[in-house]
Design a protein around this motif. Structure first.
Motif, PDB file in Angstrom:
ATOM      1  N   SER A 135      10.074  -2.122  -7.932  1.00 55.37           N
ATOM      2  CA  SER A 135       9.028  -2.123  -8.844  1.00 55.37           C
ATOM      3  C   SER A 135       8.827  -1.056  -9.680  1.00 55.37           C
ATOM      4  O   SER A 135       9.465  -0.096  -9.469  1.00 55.37           O
ATOM      5  N   TYR A 191       4.086  -1.457 -10.590  1.00 59.80           N
ATOM      6  CA  TYR A 191       3.785  -2.908 -11.022  1.00 59.80           C
ATOM      7  C   TYR A 191       5.182  -3.813 -10.510  1.00 59.80           C
ATOM      8  O   TYR A 191       6.175  -3.348 -11.291  1.00 59.80           O
ATOM      9  N   LYS A 208       2.339  -4.317  -7.467  1.00 64.45           N
ATOM     10  CA  LYS A 208       1.810  -2.987  -6.380  1.00 64.45           C
ATOM     11  C   LYS A 208       2.730  -3.439  -5.051  1.00 64.45           C
ATOM     12  O   LYS A 208       2.779  -2.490  -4.359  1.00 64.45           O
ATOM     13  N   GLU A 259       0.873   4.298 -11.361  1.00 66.39           N
ATOM     14  CA  GLU A 259       0.707   2.995 -11.332  1.00 66.39           C
ATOM     15  C   GLU A 259       2.216   2.289 -10.931  1.00 66.39           C
ATOM     16  O   GLU A 259       3.157   2.798 -11.163  1.00 66.39           O
ATOM     17  N   SER A 297       0.810  -1.342  -0.186  1.00 60.48           N
ATOM     18  CA  SER A 297      -0.186  -0.013   0.036  1.00 60.48           C
ATOM     19  C   SER A 297       0.764   1.228  -0.125  1.00 60.48           C
ATOM     20  O   SER A 297       0.677   2.353   0.823  1.00 60.48           O
ATOM     21  N   THR A 341      -2.303   8.870  -7.746  1.00 65.23           N
ATOM     22  CA  THR A 341      -2.353   7.343  -8.037  1.00 65.23           C
ATOM     23  C   THR A 341      -1.557   6.896  -8.995  1.00 65.23           C
ATOM     24  O   THR A 341      -2.179   6.416 -10.118  1.00 65.23           O
TER      25      THR A 341
END
Length: 134
Positions: free
Chosen positions: A107, A97, A99, A95, A73, A93
């Protein structure tokens, strides 16, 4: 015999960690993630590009997690500035990947800032939150 049983029970409690004299504010086995150990590394400089008939300022890169535990998170703000240093646009917000950023891993990161007038000349990425457990 009675002293031997008490000694064995005391030894088991001591070895198991049930008797802990260290004062801490955490639960046994609790994991901690420090946002200071999560950083952003861009793979390309920000650039303007069209997406679905709109002009965006696009930022791509990686979020690096130097914590020994996974970061869940993750909360991020991306802010775009004009040549005077004034905030033009932000995105809360982006992105990510995957998460979950693995412990000692990375990531992929991708953010689009709507910029139809091509005012954005620089950007800032701020990481302001992460959890170690759901």
């Amino acid at each position: 015999m009675k002293n031997t049983v008490v000694l064995i029970i005391g030894l088991i409690l001591f070895i198991s960690g049930c008797i802990n004299t260290n004062s801490t504010y955490e639960t046994w086995g609790q994991k901690h993630v420090s946002i200071d150990l999560i950083s952003f590394r861009n793979s390309t400089p920000g650039e303007h590009t069209f997406y679905k008939e709109n002009l965006y300022y696009v930022i791509e890169g990686y979020l690096l997690n130097k914590n020994p535990h996974d970061a869940l998170s993750v909360k991020i703000n991306v802010t775009g500035y004009d040549s005077n240093g004034t905030i033009v646009v932000y995105n809360s917000t982006p992105e990510i990947y995957p998460k979950v950023i693995p412990g000692k891993g990375k990531s992929r990161f991708y953010a689009r800032l709507l910029d139809p007038d091509k005012k954005v000349v620089r950007y800032d990425v701020k990481i302001f939150g992460a959890k170690s457990e759901y």
